[in-house]
Scaffold this active site. Structure first.
Site, PDB file in Angstrom:
ATOM      1  N   ASP A  20      41.282  37.990  30.179  1.00  0.00           N
ATOM      2  CA  ASP A  20      40.450  37.644  31.329  1.00  0.00           C
ATOM      3  C   ASP A  20      40.648  38.686  32.427  1.00  0.00           C
ATOM      4  O   ASP A  20      41.726  38.780  33.002  1.00  0.00           O
ATOM      5  CB  ASP A  20      40.868  36.241  31.805  1.00  0.00           C
ATOM      6  N   ASN A  22      38.862  39.006  35.383  1.00  0.00           N
ATOM      7  CA  ASN A  22      38.563  38.648  36.776  1.00  0.00           C
ATOM      8  C   ASN A  22      39.162  37.297  37.174  1.00  0.00           C
ATOM      9  O   ASN A  22      38.752  36.688  38.158  1.00  0.00           O
ATOM     10  CB  ASN A  22      37.055  38.670  37.024  1.00  0.00           C
ATOM     11  N   ASP A  24      39.072  34.131  36.125  1.00  0.00           N
ATOM     12  CA  ASP A  24      38.364  32.844  36.201  1.00  0.00           C
ATOM     13  C   ASP A  24      38.766  31.961  35.013  1.00  0.00           C
ATOM     14  O   ASP A  24      38.171  30.917  34.775  1.00  0.00           O
ATOM     15  CB  ASP A  24      36.839  33.044  36.254  1.00  0.00           C
ATOM     16  N   ASP A  28      36.819  38.061  28.828  1.00  0.00           N
ATOM     17  CA  ASP A  28      35.536  38.719  29.073  1.00  0.00           C
ATOM     18  C   ASP A  28      35.527  40.150  28.543  1.00  0.00           C
ATOM     19  O   ASP A  28      36.547  40.650  28.067  1.00  0.00           O
ATOM     20  CB  ASP A  28      35.220  38.692  30.580  1.00  0.00           C
ATOM     21  N   ASP A  97      28.552  40.096  16.170  1.00  0.00           N
ATOM     22  CA  ASP A  97      28.300  38.883  15.404  1.00  0.00           C
ATOM     23  C   ASP A  97      26.798  38.616  15.489  1.00  0.00           C
ATOM     24  O   ASP A  97      26.212  38.711  16.567  1.00  0.00           O
ATOM     25  CB  ASP A  97      29.058  37.718  16.056  1.00  0.00           C
ATOM     26  N   ASP A 193      26.467  35.605  10.617  1.00  0.00           N
ATOM     27  CA  ASP A 193      26.997  34.241  10.640  1.00  0.00           C
ATOM     28  C   ASP A 193      26.232  33.276   9.730  1.00  0.00           C
ATOM     29  O   ASP A 193      25.003  33.351   9.647  1.00  0.00           O
ATOM     30  CB  ASP A 193      26.872  33.742  12.098  1.00  0.00           C
ATOM     31  N   GLU A 243      29.023  36.200   6.423  1.00  0.00           N
ATOM     32  CA  GLU A 243      29.855  34.999   6.301  1.00  0.00           C
ATOM     33  C   GLU A 243      29.113  34.080   5.353  1.00  0.00           C
ATOM     34  O   GLU A 243      28.061  33.543   5.691  1.00  0.00           O
ATOM     35  CB  GLU A 243      30.050  34.321   7.652  1.00  0.00           C
ATOM     36  N   HIS A 309      38.512  32.720  13.667  1.00  0.00           N
ATOM     37  CA  HIS A 309      38.393  31.675  14.698  1.00  0.00           C
ATOM     38  C   HIS A 309      38.020  30.309  14.120  1.00  0.00           C
ATOM     39  O   HIS A 309      37.864  29.358  14.871  1.00  0.00           O
ATOM     40  CB  HIS A 309      37.332  32.118  15.706  1.00  0.00           C
ATOM     41  N   ASP A 310      37.809  30.235  12.812  1.00  0.00           N
ATOM     42  CA  ASP A 310      37.463  28.954  12.182  1.00  0.00           C
ATOM     43  C   ASP A 310      38.620  28.402  11.356  1.00  0.00           C
ATOM     44  O   ASP A 310      38.456  27.403  10.657  1.00  0.00           O
ATOM     45  CB  ASP A 310      36.256  29.118  11.240  1.00  0.00           C
TER      46      ASP A 310
HETATM   47  C1  GLC Z   1      30.138  30.087  11.528  1.00  0.00           C
HETATM   48  C2  GLC Z   1      31.033  30.422  12.701  1.00  0.00           C
HETATM   49  C3  GLC Z   1      31.482  29.142  13.332  1.00  0.00           C
HETATM   50  C4  GLC Z   1      30.258  28.409  13.832  1.00  0.00           C
HETATM   51  C5  GLC Z   1      29.222  28.212  12.702  1.00  0.00           C
HETATM   52  C6  GLC Z   1      27.893  27.849  13.257  1.00  0.00           C
HETATM   53  O1  GLC Z   1      30.816  29.413  10.542  1.00  0.00           O
HETATM   54  O2  GLC Z   1      32.086  31.225  12.287  1.00  0.00           O
HETATM   55  O3  GLC Z   1      32.392  29.350  14.372  1.00  0.00           O
HETATM   56  O4  GLC Z   1      30.623  27.155  14.321  1.00  0.00           O
HETATM   57  O5  GLC Z   1      29.023  29.388  11.961  1.00  0.00           O
HETATM   58  O6  GLC Z   1      27.321  28.947  13.912  1.00  0.00           O
HETATM   59 CA    CA Z   2      36.848  36.224  33.120  1.00  0.00          CA
END
Ligand code: GLC
Ligand code: CA
Length: 527
Positions: A20, A22, A24, A28, A97, A193, A243, A309-310
């Site tokens: 981050d 700034n 908040d 970013d 992405d 995605d 993906e 992240h999943d």
């Molecule tokens: C993909 C992303 C996931 C998102 C899903 C719907 O699996 O990695 O984070 O929730 O698609 O876009």
């Molecule tokens: Ca920020």
């Protein structure tokens, strides 16, 4: 495939949680810019940026309101342009992405489509007079009623993520133009995605209770739409990774065989619950290694990863985030960086960040977790039991702020972050590991260097040794040399495999193979 893609070491940035700038509380783009030196020192040459587009963030940016604008919380288009320029100055690539199975219900296309059954946007989405019993990924029906149109629209994911209709050619050309706009800007490719679901022709006959993901997965027209788009994208010098949801190796190959002209490689999506509640994760992992070997044998390219992240943090899932934290994080790094294909790292894995759990459901942000918690309450579970159950596979386990130092908010921000910081930031953080030559961070640096300098590790043939479940061991071989990688992926001391061929080999990293292998020990030999 272009050589830089084969040489890529991809680092996934989840912008909201990276840095981050700034104060908040939200990570970013300028935060990312401030850490490019760090990433470069680590040996990273390619960034994959999770969505930074304008979005109401119902699913943290995977619900796009405007594909050609940057979410104000993340910065401006100028900030983005600077990031891209600074990456390129350093010889780094920047991969975006691309979320095109659905957009946000606040996107102009949907706002228009909602208004009229006959207007120019009428067919941009899937509308039905009578919904069937199709389920959405994040709980409940996959159909949502829209008052103004007096019809239901389809949403595979949340109701704020209406599915785009790829049968509508005007929409498809809008998507193509948008993609061109980003490529003209100079971005170096896309992680595409949730791309297995473009062909919706399966929804009509789906039996009651089917998930939309299941009804629409990997159907022929989806592949055709994809090929058309990718043939345009591949006229540029880019990286492409899909993906995808594949139920077997055949379905995976359909996306990545060079003759198919779809993706250069694929990140296979597995619902986190499958791994979290698996009865024998080592066996499961070995199956993944075998799949990658098959992909390689068929002449296709792999994407190798343990985290994103999943998914829960790799050291908590496949390793041990207690007693053997240091050792197991290194063992996993070995697995991630010595297989065929392009390695993908997820922010924080290079310092062994662990799963984070919260005491209150209100501390969770992940739409999936909140929906599943509600579902469990409705099924009669107490709130404590429901929380205990859903937190294990929550995507927030790995979405907490990056741990840069041991200060109150881990050097991520000076303000309270959008998601709580893991309390172990006082011991697990970048600053501490920069000062310790035995750290996970230094080990990643070493491994990345080894990988980048070795053609054999990138492209060499792979063969798996037949070993007990605890041990993952394979060879990577080319005309010039052979690497043997042996990992004890368990907290127990186990007998070492008998590998006489290693007697004359040189140990590059890890511990010399004796009669037994210590918990999470590993060895990389070269001969
Ligand atoms: C993909 C992303 C996931 C998102 C899903 C719907 O699996 O990695 O984070 O929730 O698609 O876009
Ligand atoms: Ca920020």
């Amino acid at each position: 495939m272009n050589t830089w893609v084969k040489d890529a070491i991809v680092y996934q940035i989840y912008p909201r949680s990276f840095k981050d700038s700034n104060n908040d509380g939200i990570g970013d783009i300028n935060g990312v810019r401030s850490k490019l030196d760090y990433l470069q020192q680590l040996g990273i040459n390619t960034l994959w940026l999770s969505p930074v587009y304008d979005s109401p963030c119902d699913d943290n940016g995977y619900d796009i309101r405007n594909y050609q604008a940057i979410l104000a919380e993340f910065g401006t288009v100028q900030d983005f342009d600077l990031l891209l320029e600074e990456c390129h100055q350093r010889g780094m690539k920047l991969v975006m992405d691309l979320v095109i199975n659905h957009c946000s219900d606040e996107h102009e296309w949907f706002e228009q489509s909602k208004q009229s059954k006959t207007g120019p946007y009428a067919d941009y989405f899937y509308w039905a007079d009578e919904p069937n019993d199709l389920r959405s990924v994040f709980g409940g029906s996959a159909w949502e009623y829209c008052e103004s149109r007096q019809q239901f629209y389809l949403h595979t994911f949340s109701k704020k993520q209406p599915d785009l209709n790829w049968e509508c050619s005007v929409l498809v050309s809008e998507i193509e133009q948008m993609v061109d706009w980003w490529l003209d800007k100079g971005v170096d490719g896309f992680r595409v995605d949730a791309i297995s679901f473009l062909d919706k022709s399966g929804i009509e006959d789906a039996p009651n209770g089917t998930f939309a993901t299941e009804a629409c997965v990997n159907r022929p027209k989806g592949h055709a739409h994809l090929r058309k788009l990718m043939s345009k994208i591949h006229t540029r010098d880019v990286l492409s990774v899909g993906e995808i949801n594949a139920r077997d190796t055949g379905e995976l190959l359909d996306y990545v065989l060079p003759s198919r002209n779809e993706f250069q490689m694929a990140i296979v999506f597995t619902p986190p619950e499958i791994e979290v509640f698996h009865e024998n994760l080592n066996r499961y992992y070995k199956e993944q290694v075998k799949t990658r070997i098959e992909v390689q044998r068929q002449g296709a390219w792999n994407a190798n990863f343990l985290s994103n992240h999943d998914k829960p943090r790799q050291v908590s899932l496949y390793g041990d985030d207690g007693e053997f934290w240091l050792q197991s994080a290194k063992a996993l790094a070995v697995l991630n960086l010595t297989q065929h294909g392009t390695p993908y790292l997820y922010q924080g894995e290079e310092i062994g960040m662990t799963n984070c759990y919260f005491d209150e459901i209100s501390d969770y942000d992940d739409i999936d977790t909140v929906a599943k918690y509600q579902e469990q309450l409705e099924l009669g579970l107490s709130s404590d039991d429901a929380l205990a159950l859903v937190s294990k596979a929550s995507r927030d386990t790995s979405r907490t702020p990056m741990q840069w130092d041991d200060s109150t908010f881990a050097g991520f921000s000076e303000a309270t972050p959008w998601l709580k910081v893991n309390e172990n930031k006082s011991t697990i953080n970048v600053k501490a590991q920069q000062q310790d030559t035995e750290s996970i961070l230094h080990f990643y640096q070493q491994l990345i260097e080894l990988r980048l300098s070795s053609e054999t590790l990138k492209t060499g043939e792979t063969s798996l040794y037949d070993t007990e479940d605890a041990i993952i061991a394979y060879q990577r071989e080319s005309d010039s040399c052979t690497y043997s990688v042996i990992v004890n992926l368990s907290p127990a001391r186990v007998s070492a495999p008998n590998l006489p061929e290693l007697q004359s080999a040189e140990l590059l990293l890890g511990e010399e193979l004796n009669e037994s292998l210590a918990p999470y020990s590993f060895a990389i030999y070269k001969s």
